[in-house]
Design a protein around this motif. Structure first.
Motif, mmCIF file in Angstrom:
data_model
loop_
_atom_site.group_PDB
_atom_site.id
_atom_site.type_symbol
_atom_site.label_atom_id
_atom_site.label_comp_id
_atom_site.label_asym_id
_atom_site.label_seq_id
_atom_site.Cartn_x
_atom_site.Cartn_y
_atom_site.Cartn_z
ATOM 1 N N TYR A 12 1.333 7.739 18.078
ATOM 2 C CA TYR A 12 -0.003 7.803 18.244
ATOM 3 C C TYR A 12 -0.582 8.046 17.177
ATOM 4 N N GLY A 13 -0.151 8.015 15.808
ATOM 5 C CA GLY A 13 -0.794 8.439 14.807
ATOM 6 C C GLY A 13 -0.336 9.730 14.142
ATOM 7 N N ASP A 14 -0.782 10.138 12.922
ATOM 8 C CA ASP A 14 -0.374 11.228 12.259
ATOM 9 C C ASP A 14 0.808 11.735 12.463
ATOM 10 N N GLU A 15 1.781 10.869 12.241
ATOM 11 C CA GLU A 15 3.277 11.262 11.938
ATOM 12 C C GLU A 15 3.592 11.581 10.444
ATOM 13 N N GLY A 16 2.446 11.378 9.523
ATOM 14 C CA GLY A 16 2.938 11.773 8.301
ATOM 15 C C GLY A 16 3.333 10.466 7.564
ATOM 16 N N LYS A 17 2.652 9.246 7.844
ATOM 17 C CA LYS A 17 3.042 8.237 7.089
ATOM 18 C C LYS A 17 2.501 8.346 5.527
ATOM 19 N N GLY A 18 1.505 8.982 5.468
ATOM 20 C CA GLY A 18 1.138 9.107 3.800
ATOM 21 C C GLY A 18 2.057 9.653 3.123
ATOM 22 N N ASN A 38 -11.398 3.948 7.949
ATOM 23 C CA ASN A 38 -11.322 5.251 7.478
ATOM 24 C C ASN A 38 -11.185 5.953 9.257
ATOM 25 N N ASN A 39 -10.722 5.209 9.868
ATOM 26 C CA ASN A 39 -10.269 6.150 11.351
ATOM 27 C C ASN A 39 -9.045 6.645 10.937
ATOM 28 N N ALA A 40 -8.243 6.149 9.845
ATOM 29 C CA ALA A 40 -7.169 6.755 9.484
ATOM 30 C C ALA A 40 -7.254 8.059 8.442
ATOM 31 N N GLY A 41 -6.268 8.860 8.679
ATOM 32 C CA GLY A 41 -6.420 10.159 7.634
ATOM 33 C C GLY A 41 -4.981 10.718 7.228
ATOM 34 N N HIS A 42 -4.697 10.330 6.103
ATOM 35 C CA HIS A 42 -3.597 10.838 5.619
ATOM 36 C C HIS A 42 -3.499 11.685 4.483
ATOM 37 N N THR A 43 -2.926 12.811 5.070
ATOM 38 C CA THR A 43 -2.704 13.958 4.171
ATOM 39 C C THR A 43 -1.613 14.191 3.404
ATOM 40 N N ILE A 126 -12.429 6.622 25.374
ATOM 41 C CA ILE A 126 -11.020 6.406 24.747
ATOM 42 C C ILE A 126 -11.189 7.603 23.701
ATOM 43 N N GLY A 127 -12.143 8.051 23.205
ATOM 44 C CA GLY A 127 -12.139 9.137 22.014
ATOM 45 C C GLY A 127 -12.029 8.311 20.622
ATOM 46 N N THR A 128 -12.901 7.331 20.544
ATOM 47 C CA THR A 128 -12.755 6.779 19.178
ATOM 48 C C THR A 128 -13.327 7.895 18.097
ATOM 49 N N THR A 129 -13.175 7.501 16.777
ATOM 50 C CA THR A 129 -13.242 8.432 15.724
ATOM 51 C C THR A 129 -14.749 8.199 15.459
ATOM 52 N N LYS A 130 -15.324 7.242 16.112
ATOM 53 C CA LYS A 130 -16.792 6.785 15.838
ATOM 54 C C LYS A 130 -17.191 6.441 14.543
ATOM 55 N N ALA A 221 -1.281 2.234 8.813
ATOM 56 C CA ALA A 221 -2.268 3.081 9.477
ATOM 57 C C ALA A 221 -2.141 3.094 10.833
ATOM 58 N N GLN A 222 -2.496 4.377 11.587
ATOM 59 C CA GLN A 222 -2.520 4.424 13.076
ATOM 60 C C GLN A 222 -1.052 4.068 13.554
ATOM 61 N N ALA A 223 -0.719 3.471 14.296
ATOM 62 C CA ALA A 223 0.651 3.751 15.090
ATOM 63 C C ALA A 223 0.913 2.800 16.337
ATOM 64 N N VAL A 236 -6.595 2.522 22.776
ATOM 65 C CA VAL A 236 -5.900 2.262 21.355
ATOM 66 C C VAL A 236 -6.971 1.817 20.381
ATOM 67 N N THR A 237 -6.607 1.597 19.313
ATOM 68 C CA THR A 237 -7.237 1.167 18.106
ATOM 69 C C THR A 237 -7.566 -0.430 18.270
ATOM 70 N N SER A 238 -8.423 -0.932 17.430
ATOM 71 C CA SER A 238 -8.818 -2.256 17.503
ATOM 72 C C SER A 238 -8.131 -3.351 16.600
ATOM 73 N N ARG A 270 -0.825 13.655 20.042
ATOM 74 C CA ARG A 270 -1.614 12.537 20.309
ATOM 75 C C ARG A 270 -3.329 13.106 20.117
ATOM 76 N N VAL A 271 -4.268 12.329 19.560
ATOM 77 C CA VAL A 271 -5.600 12.769 19.413
ATOM 78 C C VAL A 271 -6.390 11.705 20.171
ATOM 79 N N GLY A 272 -7.416 12.002 21.125
ATOM 80 C CA GLY A 272 -8.107 11.019 21.756
ATOM 81 C C GLY A 272 -7.566 10.979 23.157
ATOM 82 N N LYS A 300 -11.434 16.392 12.871
ATOM 83 C CA LYS A 300 -11.243 17.703 13.039
ATOM 84 C C LYS A 300 -10.624 18.190 14.568
ATOM 85 N N ARG A 301 -10.611 17.403 15.440
ATOM 86 C CA ARG A 301 -10.273 17.304 16.729
ATOM 87 C C ARG A 301 -8.904 18.208 16.886
ATOM 88 N N PRO A 302 -8.648 19.001 18.035
ATOM 89 C CA PRO A 302 -7.349 19.783 17.967
ATOM 90 C C PRO A 302 -6.634 18.514 18.609
HETATM 91 P P1 IMO Z 1 -3.576 7.863 11.035
HETATM 92 O O1 IMO Z 1 -3.479 6.597 10.622
HETATM 93 C C1 IMO Z 1 -4.488 9.176 14.917
HETATM 94 C C2 IMO Z 1 -7.240 7.095 17.852
HETATM 95 C C3 IMO Z 1 -8.453 7.685 17.914
HETATM 96 C C4 IMO Z 1 -8.620 7.016 19.392
HETATM 97 C C5 IMO Z 1 -8.298 5.669 19.327
HETATM 98 C C6 IMO Z 1 -9.583 4.545 18.987
HETATM 99 O O2 IMO Z 1 -4.094 8.967 10.664
HETATM 100 O O3 IMO Z 1 -2.489 8.010 11.850
HETATM 101 P P2 IMO Z 1 -10.992 4.235 17.047
HETATM 102 O O4 IMO Z 1 -11.922 4.997 16.102
HETATM 103 O O5 IMO Z 1 -9.700 3.494 15.956
HETATM 104 O O6 IMO Z 1 -11.506 2.887 17.431
HETATM 105 O O7 IMO Z 1 -10.091 4.985 17.889
HETATM 106 O O8 IMO Z 1 -7.317 5.675 18.404
HETATM 107 N N1 IMO Z 1 -6.832 6.878 16.372
HETATM 108 C C7 IMO Z 1 -6.082 7.623 15.547
HETATM 109 N N2 IMO Z 1 -5.200 8.914 16.113
HETATM 110 N N3 IMO Z 1 -4.371 8.815 13.855
HETATM 111 C C8 IMO Z 1 -4.893 7.691 13.387
HETATM 112 O O9 IMO Z 1 -4.590 7.314 12.305
HETATM 113 C C9 IMO Z 1 -5.974 7.051 14.353
HETATM 114 N N4 IMO Z 1 -6.685 6.170 14.246
HETATM 115 C C10 IMO Z 1 -7.389 6.105 15.598
HETATM 116 O O10 IMO Z 1 -8.336 9.053 18.078
HETATM 117 O O11 IMO Z 1 -8.014 7.674 20.336
#
Ligand code: IMO
Ligand code: MG
Length: 422
Positions: A12-18, A38-43, A126-130, A221-223, A236-238, A270-272, A300-302
């Motif tokens: 669901y993202g944030d696996e450490g792809k960066g 910029n919904n992605a965040g790679h640390t 959905i809990g989008t990143t807005k 990005a994403q997953a 999901v994302t779009s 998972r976030v969202g 910054k969401r948990p």
């Molecule tokens: P990286 O690349 C984790 C999640 C959001 C939300 C859903 C839709 O860092 O792994 P969006 O803003 O894309 O329309 O939100 O997708 N989401 C992510 N969760 N890592 C991400 O990216 C994400 N990009 C989107 O939390 O549930």
């Protein structure tokens, strides 16, 4: 002719792809982003400095790799320019290395307002990143979006004013804040000038690089489970962060793809909103979150946390053609005396190892766990697989046997050096 290596998230993202991309970028001539924005965040930690990358492929941090933002990306110019300035302040030669696709779509402030509006109206959030990701992709497919190249056309201002008007009508009708056309036009003309030196036809460029035998890494990005087609829709994302999106988001062909690295954590997060079979809504989940610092880079969401789900992982491997796994946070899971991984689902009393994103299936699925010994001690200093404690090796070997896929990269700590390569 060389082939591109691809780095993809399996959950669901944030696996450490960066980190994987950053590691591969040591050898890479070119690093590419294909999807998302910029919904992605790679640390990535480099020499103790923490970089939070959102748009520019993290390969650029090696300061010798060309970084390409592909056509499949949706691009917020303000965020991008901020990232360019941040990198320059760390002496990264952005002017030399950055390339932006003329076909990437642009995010405007009205997309962000619409993202907020639509989320507020949803019965099931959905809990989008807005960040305006969904509405920008909507405009792309509805054919009212702006590509980067459109910003340099004589018709740009007129077309943009028209779009602002259309979107303002929608926003106003729903009592949402509208956008100031004069301000948007002036700001985006300024952005266009700043970005101009980086813009080019990246499709032609990438194929030229392959013919020159350059080593290319595509940074997903994403997953997989956030994929618009193959994820847990509608949570999901779009875009398509899976292998197909890598092709359409860059212009590479199937023939151009070499290794596919599937990135996972030793646990999951998972976030969202949305289904999550191995989620631990208890003190164990809290402990994983604390130990793994599982808070969103972007929002910054948990993050919701749980054990690794091998049923899902197999699905992600099949879907993407993953041939190498990159397992991160081995150090984190090693803090537990014992820990678990999901090896099957119990669905109404029937055990299965077949995954499906069907909502009823996932709602009914109960994880069947296998327990592992923890207490790995400090694995961050281990440089080879052999140096790892036996319990850690057992876990890794089990994942390999279960999935039939080699765990090639093992993250043992936060810094760039904390990576075992087999
Ligand atoms: P990286 O690349 C984790 C999640 C959001 C939300 C859903 C839709 O860092 O792994 P969006 O803003 O894309 O329309 O939100 O997708 N989401 C992510 N969760 N890592 C991400 O990216 C994400 N990009 C989107 O939390 O549930
Ligand atoms: Mg992230």
């Amino acid at each position: 002719m060389s082939k591109a290596s691809v780095v993809l998230g399996c959950f669901y993202g944030d696996e450490g792809k960066g980190r994987t991309t950053d590691y591969l970028a040591q050898f890479a001539d070119v690093s590419v982003r294909a999807t998302g924005g910029n919904n992605a965040g790679h640390t990535i930690m480099v020499n103790g400095v923490k970089f939070a990358m959102r748009l520019i492929p993290s390969g650029i941090l090696s300061n010798k790799t060309i970084a390409v933002i592909g056509n499949g990306v949706v691009l917020n110019p303000e965020v991008l320019i901020g990232e360019i300035e941040m990198l320059k302040s760390h002496d990264i030669d952005v002017d030399r290395f950055l390339r932006i696709s003329d076909k990437a779509h642009i995010i405007f402030p009205y997309h962000c307002n619409l993202d907020v509006m639509l989320e507020n109206k949803r019965a099931h959030k959905i809990g989008t990143t807005k960040n305006g990701i969904g509405p920008t992709y909507c405009d792309k497919y509805e054919r009212s979006g702006f590509r980067v190249e459109d910003m340099y056309k004589d018709s740009f201002e007129e077309n943009l004013r028209h779009q602002v008007e259309v979107k303002n009508e929608l926003l106003a009708a729903n009592g949402e804040p509208t956008c100031d056309a004069d301000e948007i036009v002036a700001t985006y003309k300024k952005y266009a000038e700043i970005l101009k030196p980086y813009v080019c036809d990246t499709v032609t460029l990438l194929h030229k690089y392959l013919k020159e035998d350059k080593f290319m890494v595509v940074e997903g990005a994403q997953a997989t489970l956030l994929d618009i087609d193959f994820g847990s829709y509608p949570f999901v994302t779009s875009s398509n962060p899976t292998i197909g999106g890598i092709l359409t988001g860059t212009g590479l062909s199937a023939r151009d793809i070499g290794d596919v690295y599937g990135v996972i954590k030793a646990y999951s997060s998972r976030v969202g909103e949305g289904p999550y079979v191995t989620e631990l809504k208890n003190e164990i989940g809290d402990r994983i979150r604390d130990l793994g610092h599982e808070y969103g880079t972007v929002t910054k969401r948990p993050r919701r946390c749980g054990w690794l789900d091998l049923v899902t992982l197999k699905y992600a491997i099949d879907l993407n053609g993953v041939n190498y796994i990159n397992l991160n946070h081995l150090d984190t899971i090693g803090n537990f005396d014992t820990f678990k991984a999901c090896v099957a689902y119990d669905v109404d009393g029937v055990e299965t190892t077949d995954f499906s994103t069907n909502e009823q299936f996932l709602a009914a699925a109960k994880p069947v766990y296998k327990e592992f010994e923890g207490n790995f001690g400090d694995v961050s200093k281990c440089k080879t697989f052999d140096e790892l404690p036996e319990a850690a090796k057992t876990y890794i070997r089990f994942i390999e046997e279960y999935t039939g896929t080699m765990v090639k990269l093992i993250g043992t700590g936060a810094d760039r050096e904390n990576m075992i390569v087999r």
